[in-house]
Design a protein around this motif. Structure first.
Motif, PDB file in Angstrom:
ATOM      1  N   ALA A 246       0.847  -1.192   0.000  1.00 56.76           N
ATOM      2  CA  ALA A 246       0.000   0.000   0.000  1.00 56.76           C
ATOM      3  C   ALA A 246       0.883   1.243   0.000  1.00 56.76           C
ATOM      4  O   ALA A 246       1.938   1.279   0.643  1.00 56.76           O
ATOM      5  N   ASP A 247       0.443   2.288  -0.714  1.00 57.76           N
ATOM      6  CA  ASP A 247       1.233   3.518  -0.734  1.00 57.76           C
ATOM      7  C   ASP A 247       0.814   4.418   0.427  1.00 57.76           C
ATOM      8  O   ASP A 247      -0.120   4.113   1.180  1.00 57.76           O
ATOM      9  N   ALA A 248       1.478   5.552   0.566  1.00 54.66           N
ATOM     10  CA  ALA A 248       1.249   6.444   1.709  1.00 54.66           C
ATOM     11  C   ALA A 248      -0.184   6.969   1.741  1.00 54.66           C
ATOM     12  O   ALA A 248      -0.798   7.053   2.810  1.00 54.66           O
ATOM     13  N   GLU A 249      -0.734   7.304   0.595  1.00 58.45           N
ATOM     14  CA  GLU A 249      -2.099   7.827   0.565  1.00 58.45           C
ATOM     15  C   GLU A 249      -3.101   6.763   1.006  1.00 58.45           C
ATOM     16  O   GLU A 249      -4.061   7.068   1.742  1.00 58.45           O
ATOM     17  N   GLN A 250      -2.893   5.543   0.595  1.00 55.97           N
ATOM     18  CA  GLN A 250      -3.796   4.454   0.988  1.00 55.97           C
ATOM     19  C   GLN A 250      -3.722   4.202   2.495  1.00 55.97           C
ATOM     20  O   GLN A 250      -4.743   3.945   3.142  1.00 55.97           O
ATOM     21  N   VAL A 251      -2.522   4.303   3.048  1.00 55.22           N
ATOM     22  CA  VAL A 251      -2.365   4.094   4.490  1.00 55.22           C
ATOM     23  C   VAL A 251      -3.098   5.189   5.254  1.00 55.22           C
ATOM     24  O   VAL A 251      -3.847   4.922   6.202  1.00 55.22           O
ATOM     25  N   LEU A 252      -2.919   6.458   4.869  1.00 52.49           N
ATOM     26  CA  LEU A 252      -3.570   7.569   5.564  1.00 52.49           C
ATOM     27  C   LEU A 252      -5.093   7.470   5.459  1.00 52.49           C
ATOM     28  O   LEU A 252      -5.811   7.771   6.415  1.00 52.49           O
ATOM     29  N   ALA A 253      -5.574   7.040   4.308  1.00 54.12           N
ATOM     30  CA  ALA A 253      -7.019   6.917   4.129  1.00 54.12           C
ATOM     31  C   ALA A 253      -7.610   5.919   5.118  1.00 54.12           C
ATOM     32  O   ALA A 253      -8.710   6.147   5.660  1.00 54.12           O
ATOM     33  N   GLU A 254      -6.875   4.834   5.371  1.00 54.75           N
ATOM     34  CA  GLU A 254      -7.362   3.831   6.320  1.00 54.75           C
ATOM     35  C   GLU A 254      -7.391   4.362   7.744  1.00 54.75           C
ATOM     36  O   GLU A 254      -8.212   3.926   8.563  1.00 54.75           O
ATOM     37  N   LEU A 255      -6.525   5.308   8.057  1.00 56.23           N
ATOM     38  CA  LEU A 255      -6.474   5.869   9.407  1.00 56.23           C
ATOM     39  C   LEU A 255      -7.519   6.955   9.640  1.00 56.23           C
ATOM     40  O   LEU A 255      -7.916   7.226  10.780  1.00 56.23           O
ATOM     41  N   VAL A 256      -7.988   7.610   8.576  1.00 60.27           N
ATOM     42  CA  VAL A 256      -8.993   8.663   8.697  1.00 60.27           C
ATOM     43  C   VAL A 256     -10.402   8.078   8.772  1.00 60.27           C
ATOM     44  O   VAL A 256     -11.286   8.615   9.474  1.00 60.27           O
ATOM     45  N   LYS A 257     -10.640   6.974   8.078  1.00 60.79           N
ATOM     46  CA  LYS A 257     -11.992   6.399   7.987  1.00 60.79           C
ATOM     47  C   LYS A 257     -12.656   6.190   9.349  1.00 60.79           C
ATOM     48  O   LYS A 257     -13.810   6.594   9.549  1.00 60.79           O
ATOM     49  N   PRO A 258     -11.993   5.561  10.327  1.00 66.15           N
ATOM     50  CA  PRO A 258     -12.678   5.342  11.612  1.00 66.15           C
ATOM     51  C   PRO A 258     -12.979   6.633  12.368  1.00 66.15           C
ATOM     52  O   PRO A 258     -13.954   6.701  13.122  1.00 66.15           O
ATOM     53  N   ARG A 259     -12.178   7.678  12.159  1.00 64.12           N
ATOM     54  CA  ARG A 259     -12.473   8.972  12.807  1.00 64.12           C
ATOM     55  C   ARG A 259     -13.785   9.547  12.278  1.00 64.12           C
ATOM     56  O   ARG A 259     -14.658   9.961  13.051  1.00 64.12           O
ATOM     57  N   LEU A 260     -13.950   9.554  10.982  1.00 65.09           N
ATOM     58  CA  LEU A 260     -15.175  10.077  10.382  1.00 65.09           C
ATOM     59  C   LEU A 260     -16.379   9.216  10.769  1.00 65.09           C
ATOM     60  O   LEU A 260     -17.468   9.743  11.057  1.00 65.09           O
ATOM     61  N   ALA A 261     -16.183   7.903  10.792  1.00 61.46           N
ATOM     62  CA  ALA A 261     -17.285   7.001  11.138  1.00 61.46           C
ATOM     63  C   ALA A 261     -17.735   7.222  12.579  1.00 61.46           C
ATOM     64  O   ALA A 261     -18.944   7.204  12.872  1.00 61.46           O
ATOM     65  N   HIS A 262     -16.792   7.464  13.493  1.00 60.71           N
ATOM     66  CA  HIS A 262     -17.155   7.657  14.900  1.00 60.71           C
ATOM     67  C   HIS A 262     -17.895   8.984  15.098  1.00 60.71           C
ATOM     68  O   HIS A 262     -18.839   9.055  15.902  1.00 60.71           O
ATOM     69  N   LEU A 263     -17.500  10.003  14.383  1.00 59.04           N
ATOM     70  CA  LEU A 263     -18.201  11.283  14.481  1.00 59.04           C
ATOM     71  C   LEU A 263     -19.647  11.133  14.008  1.00 59.04           C
ATOM     72  O   LEU A 263     -20.574  11.638  14.652  1.00 59.04           O
ATOM     73  N   ARG A 264     -19.826  10.432  12.913  1.00 58.77           N
ATOM     74  CA  ARG A 264     -21.189  10.217  12.417  1.00 58.77           C
ATOM     75  C   ARG A 264     -22.010   9.394  13.412  1.00 58.77           C
ATOM     76  O   ARG A 264     -23.201   9.663  13.612  1.00 58.77           O
ATOM     77  N   ALA A 265     -21.332   8.396  14.050  1.00 55.94           N
ATOM     78  CA  ALA A 265     -22.041   7.574  15.037  1.00 55.94           C
ATOM     79  C   ALA A 265     -22.474   8.405  16.237  1.00 55.94           C
ATOM     80  O   ALA A 265     -23.476   8.088  16.900  1.00 55.94           O
TER      81      ALA A 265
END
Length: 416
Positions: A246-265
């Motif tokens: 995985a490249d750097a952008e793909q790694v960062l995307a995986e780390l941001v997803k749970p933050r956004l999901a928790h805010l929506r929750a």
């Protein structure tokens, strides 16, 4: 008429082993010759402490018993030598069995997940030796043979997820990114700054840090609000297993997803409100323990919502000042407190700082979303070791608690 009994042995006769071997049994039909009378000299005095054996007249069978008795004295010494030699043979044989029966390679993958770090510039021989030392593979030779069979000897630096026991070829495939499902091991710590997280990601994945810096330049590509000046605060703390390759952008995307999901929750969907919550949560993470998150969040709301109170709309938070200074500390000078050029100086600038000051946990997010109502305007942690925090409504009360903190720092040099 029977022969007269032999004369009794005299107690003063000398004991001579030659007498034992000189006795001959002539049979019962031949009379025993009359002993010659010889003038005997008095026996020399016996040495002190010498035991005197009673002399017993016997036939030739006594010679055999005497000889057997002498042989019995020597037998234990020889038996010990033989036993030691036999034991040595057994030990050598056992060692050879261990050496030659040691498996050259493991047959299957087993055990729990483990992390294995390949250091920058480390060669294959060093990696193979450390895999062997940790017991992940059966032998370093098996790893070198697997590399020779695959035709690939290069291994990228980074932290990899392996299993406790693996065939050498399987372990090597993970380290070289050839195995299906091969992954890195990445950790984002609570309260870590973005700069610190990028350092860790580069080390964990083996990707250049410059790649992560470039990937983080535009936060909005990951769904972060436009108000966010950077990805600071938007990488959710926790453990991750990005795939090798995985490249750097793909790694960062995986780390941001749970933050956004928790805010929506938590019901926070407006981008501006998301930015406000993440910023407050980052302050809570830096300033308080989880049990105090809601109460500190309530104090922050009180200050922000009442610019006419004693605090005049200023948060006056030390952690934001130090973030702007780019250092981790609990104290700063009066000149640094008065420095308006530090945009994160909440002693000089009202309202929230320009953005988050670290990566808040989910618990901090929840504390920011659900502040505890109170009339408090101040808080200060008076014991860094325990995290004990005092809350006050007035500056006069707060001054007393501040003095407690100063005493604590004086008694614990180097902590504050």
């Amino acid at each position: 008429m029977s022969a007269p009994p032999p004369p009794p042995w005299r107690e003063d006769e000398t004991d001579d082993d030659l007498d034992v071997f000189g006795l001959v049994d002539h049979g019962e039909d031949e009379p025993e010759p009359e002993p010659e009378r010889v003038e005997r000299q008095p026996a020399p005095p016996r040495p002190v402490g010498r035991a005197r054996r009673p002399r017993v007249r016997t036939g030739g069978s006594h010679r055999l018993r005497a000889i057997g008795r002498n042989l019995a004295v020597e037998r234990p010494r020889g038996a010990v030598v033989l036993a030691v030699a036999a034991l040595a043979v057994v030990l050598v044989a056992a060692l050879l069995v261990v050496l030659f029966s040691r498996p050259a390679d493991r047959q299957a993958v087993s055990g729990d997940r483990v992390t294995f770090t390949v250091e920058p510039g480390e060669d294959l021989a060093s990696v193979a030796a450390r895999l062997d030392e940790r017991g992940i593979v059966a032998s370093d030779r098996a790893v070198l043979d697997a590399a020779e069979d695959s035709g690939q000897t290069s291994i990228g630096a980074g932290e990899y997820v392996l299993r406790e026991q693996m065939p050498a070829a399987d372990a090597l495939a993970v380290l070289q990114g050839r195995a299906e499902g091969a992954s890195h091991y990445v950790v984002v710590g609570r309260g870590r700054w973005l700069s610190e997280v990028l350092d860790g990601l580069a080390q964990s994945t083996g990707l250049p840090r410059a790649d992560f810096e470039a990937a983080a330049e535009d936060p909005t590509r990951y769904g972060v609000p436009e108000q966010a000046p950077s990805l600071e605060g938007w990488l959710d703390p926790g453990e991750y297993y990005p795939p090798v390759g995985a490249d750097a952008e793909q790694v960062l995307a995986e780390l941001v997803k749970p933050r956004l999901a928790h805010l929506r929750a938590q019901g926070v969907t407006d981008p501006a409100e998301q930015q406000r919550i993440v910023t407050i949560a980052s302050i809570l993470e830096a300033e308080a323990l989880p049990k105090d998150y809601p109460r500190v969040a309530g104090v922050i709301d009180n200050r922000l919502n009442d610019p006419d109170a004693e605090t005049r709309g200023l948060l006056q938070v030390d952690s934001t000042v130090n973030y702007g200074l780019g250092r981790r500390n609990l104290q700063f000078s009066a000149a640094q407190r008065a420095d308006e050029s530090n945009t994160y100086n909440t002693y000089q600038h009202t309202g929230l700082p320009p953005g988050p000051i670290g990566m808040p946990s989910d618990a901090a997010i929840e504390g920011a979303v659900h502040p505890e109502p109170s009339e408090d305007l101040y808080w200060v942690t008076t014991d860094i070791a325990t995290g004990h925090t005092e809350f006050s409504r007035t500056y006069e009360e707060h001054s007393v608690h501040q003095e407690e903190f100063r005493r604590y720092c004086a008694q614990n040099p180097g902590v504050c």
